[in-house]
Motif scaffolding. Sequence first.
Motif, PDB file in Angstrom:
ATOM      1  N   GLY A  94       0.645  -1.244   0.209  1.00 59.36           N
ATOM      2  CA  GLY A  94       0.028   0.074  -0.099  1.00 59.36           C
ATOM      3  C   GLY A  94       0.844   1.350   0.125  1.00 59.36           C
ATOM      4  N   LYS A  95       1.998   1.203   0.191  1.00 61.38           N
ATOM      5  CA  LYS A  95       3.011   2.270   0.204  1.00 61.38           C
ATOM      6  C   LYS A  95       3.075   2.806  -1.075  1.00 61.38           C
ATOM      7  N   VAL A  96       2.363   3.396  -1.924  1.00 67.44           N
ATOM      8  CA  VAL A  96       2.603   3.838  -3.184  1.00 67.44           C
ATOM      9  C   VAL A  96       2.610   5.404  -3.148  1.00 67.44           C
ATOM     10  N   GLY A  97       1.542   6.186  -2.753  1.00 67.72           N
ATOM     11  CA  GLY A  97       1.591   7.496  -2.664  1.00 67.72           C
ATOM     12  C   GLY A  97       2.551   8.396  -1.785  1.00 67.72           C
ATOM     13  N   GLY A  98       2.204   9.647  -2.142  1.00 67.92           N
ATOM     14  CA  GLY A  98       3.288  10.362  -1.040  1.00 67.92           C
ATOM     15  C   GLY A  98       4.371  11.217  -1.840  1.00 67.92           C
ATOM     16  N   GLY A  99       3.828  12.433  -2.353  1.00 64.66           N
ATOM     17  CA  GLY A  99       4.977  13.290  -2.905  1.00 64.66           C
ATOM     18  C   GLY A  99       5.747  12.644  -3.898  1.00 64.66           C
ATOM     19  N   ASN A 100       7.064  12.689  -3.732  1.00 65.06           N
ATOM     20  CA  ASN A 100       8.162  12.145  -4.574  1.00 65.06           C
ATOM     21  C   ASN A 100       8.154  10.825  -4.792  1.00 65.06           C
ATOM     22  N   ILE A 101       7.307   9.797  -3.783  1.00 67.69           N
ATOM     23  CA  ILE A 101       7.208   8.333  -4.092  1.00 67.69           C
ATOM     24  C   ILE A 101       6.557   8.064  -5.337  1.00 67.69           C
ATOM     25  N   ALA A 102       5.294   8.906  -5.589  1.00 71.61           N
ATOM     26  CA  ALA A 102       4.451   8.540  -6.424  1.00 71.61           C
ATOM     27  C   ALA A 102       5.063   8.950  -8.024  1.00 71.61           C
ATOM     28  N   ALA A 103       5.895  10.065  -7.837  1.00 69.21           N
ATOM     29  CA  ALA A 103       6.513  10.663  -9.026  1.00 69.21           C
ATOM     30  C   ALA A 103       7.813   9.565  -9.251  1.00 69.21           C
ATOM     31  N   SER A 104       8.283   9.059  -8.391  1.00 68.49           N
ATOM     32  CA  SER A 104       9.308   8.136  -8.681  1.00 68.49           C
ATOM     33  C   SER A 104       8.856   6.891  -9.380  1.00 68.49           C
ATOM     34  N   TYR A 105       7.607   6.210  -9.006  1.00 69.68           N
ATOM     35  CA  TYR A 105       7.077   5.284  -9.446  1.00 69.68           C
ATOM     36  C   TYR A 105       6.814   5.193 -10.847  1.00 69.68           C
ATOM     37  N   LYS A 106       6.359   6.491 -11.328  1.00 71.37           N
ATOM     38  CA  LYS A 106       5.855   6.839 -12.745  1.00 71.37           C
ATOM     39  C   LYS A 106       7.105   6.925 -13.416  1.00 71.37           C
ATOM     40  N   THR A 107       8.040   7.552 -13.001  1.00 70.54           N
ATOM     41  CA  THR A 107       9.415   7.501 -13.759  1.00 70.54           C
ATOM     42  C   THR A 107      10.024   6.320 -13.915  1.00 70.54           C
ATOM     43  N   GLY A 108      10.014   5.361 -12.633  1.00 76.00           N
ATOM     44  CA  GLY A 108      10.559   4.109 -13.055  1.00 76.00           C
ATOM     45  C   GLY A 108       9.859   3.095 -13.913  1.00 76.00           C
ATOM     46  N   LEU A 109       8.611   3.406 -14.059  1.00 77.84           N
ATOM     47  CA  LEU A 109       7.479   2.689 -14.930  1.00 77.84           C
ATOM     48  C   LEU A 109       8.048   2.962 -16.507  1.00 77.84           C
ATOM     49  N   GLN A 110       8.074   4.057 -16.386  1.00 73.33           N
ATOM     50  CA  GLN A 110       8.676   4.513 -18.065  1.00 73.33           C
ATOM     51  C   GLN A 110       9.740   3.863 -18.590  1.00 73.33           C
ATOM     52  N   SER A 111      10.817   3.439 -17.772  1.00 74.35           N
ATOM     53  CA  SER A 111      11.919   2.695 -18.388  1.00 74.35           C
ATOM     54  C   SER A 111      11.680   1.018 -18.329  1.00 74.35           C
ATOM     55  N   ILE A 112      10.618   0.749 -18.467  1.00 74.22           N
ATOM     56  CA  ILE A 112      10.162  -0.714 -18.612  1.00 74.22           C
ATOM     57  C   ILE A 112       9.348  -0.610 -19.875  1.00 74.22           C
ATOM     58  N   GLY A 113       9.868  -1.413 -20.870  1.00 66.80           N
ATOM     59  CA  GLY A 113       9.233  -1.265 -22.187  1.00 66.80           C
ATOM     60  C   GLY A 113       8.688  -2.774 -22.543  1.00 66.80           C
ATOM     61  N   GLN A 114       9.303  -3.571 -21.768  1.00 65.94           N
ATOM     62  CA  GLN A 114       9.042  -5.191 -22.315  1.00 65.94           C
ATOM     63  C   GLN A 114       7.535  -5.124 -21.888  1.00 65.94           C
ATOM     64  N   PRO A 115       6.632  -5.542 -22.935  1.00 67.25           N
ATOM     65  CA  PRO A 115       5.099  -5.746 -22.805  1.00 67.25           C
ATOM     66  C   PRO A 115       4.679  -6.440 -21.521  1.00 67.25           C
ATOM     67  N   VAL A 116       5.218  -7.693 -21.528  1.00 69.04           N
ATOM     68  CA  VAL A 116       4.618  -8.518 -20.219  1.00 69.04           C
ATOM     69  C   VAL A 116       5.070  -7.963 -18.950  1.00 69.04           C
ATOM     70  N   LEU A 117       6.309  -7.546 -18.986  1.00 70.98           N
ATOM     71  CA  LEU A 117       6.815  -7.034 -17.657  1.00 70.98           C
ATOM     72  C   LEU A 117       6.120  -5.715 -17.348  1.00 70.98           C
ATOM     73  N   ARG A 118       5.988  -4.746 -18.261  1.00 72.58           N
ATOM     74  CA  ARG A 118       5.165  -3.657 -18.064  1.00 72.58           C
ATOM     75  C   ARG A 118       3.614  -3.835 -17.633  1.00 72.58           C
ATOM     76  N   GLU A 119       2.970  -4.920 -18.108  1.00 77.07           N
ATOM     77  CA  GLU A 119       1.597  -5.122 -17.786  1.00 77.07           C
ATOM     78  C   GLU A 119       1.548  -5.737 -16.440  1.00 77.07           C
ATOM     79  N   PHE A 120       2.590  -6.450 -15.928  1.00 71.21           N
ATOM     80  CA  PHE A 120       2.701  -7.106 -14.688  1.00 71.21           C
ATOM     81  C   PHE A 120       2.775  -5.827 -13.694  1.00 71.21           C
ATOM     82  N   VAL A 121       3.843  -5.053 -13.794  1.00 69.00           N
ATOM     83  CA  VAL A 121       4.132  -3.716 -12.969  1.00 69.00           C
ATOM     84  C   VAL A 121       2.985  -2.817 -12.859  1.00 69.00           C
ATOM     85  N   GLU A 122       2.023  -2.772 -14.039  1.00 68.45           N
ATOM     86  CA  GLU A 122       0.848  -1.812 -13.847  1.00 68.45           C
ATOM     87  C   GLU A 122      -0.087  -2.593 -12.933  1.00 68.45           C
TER      88      GLU A 122
END
Length: 219
Positions: A59-87
């Motif tokens: 449940g520790k997703v939100g919170g200022g820079n934390i949410a932004a960090s998740y969004k940035t990290g997700l952008q670096s994952i381009g493998q479709p299956v892996l990205r789908e699972f992360v999302e």
Amino acid sequence: MKDYYTVVASFPHLPYFANTERLPLSRLRLEQRLRMLDADETRQIFQAEFLVGWRLPAGKVGGGNIAASYKTGLQSIGQPVLREFVEYRLDIQTVLAALRIRQAGRDPQQHPGTWGIGRWVKHIETHWDAADFRLGTVYPWLLEAGNTLAAADAMALDRLLMDTVWRKLSHLGDINPFGFEAITAFVFKWDITQAWLLRDACAAKQRFQILIDEVKHVQ
């Protein structure tokens, strides 16, 4: 299409996490096998583990820079299956974050744009007063998760979520038993198993300490 057969064939059988007494493969050996992949695929797997591993409380997703960090990290994952699972995992984390915020008597509007990420943020905010945020058909376990949170039963919540994700991974791995799907399934099942074993070990240590304290009290 790449041939992932050698990597998949190198993985040992991994039993259901709650029935496992020890990992059949060390972290070092796991990483050695993953480095048989293209360097960028290996990097993406490690990045995904960092984003959605079981190292932090659920449940520790939100919170200022934390949410932004998740969004940035997700952008670096381009493998479709892996990205789908992360999302998928981040969606679950967002739902849990909402449950925790609501249980604490707070309002998500107090944390605009930072309390969660993914496709369900606006939906949850719109249906904040519904027990299941009107997501019960998408996440049948949501009401049970809310009950375990209300009961402060961390172990039950861990097991519920791990079982849910484990089933998702099993389905994912069955799609292509010798493809990247199977590799993704094994890696994140390994993470679940490791987290469960560590969680169970901590619980056992706490129970042991309670027994020691009880003996001292009797004496």
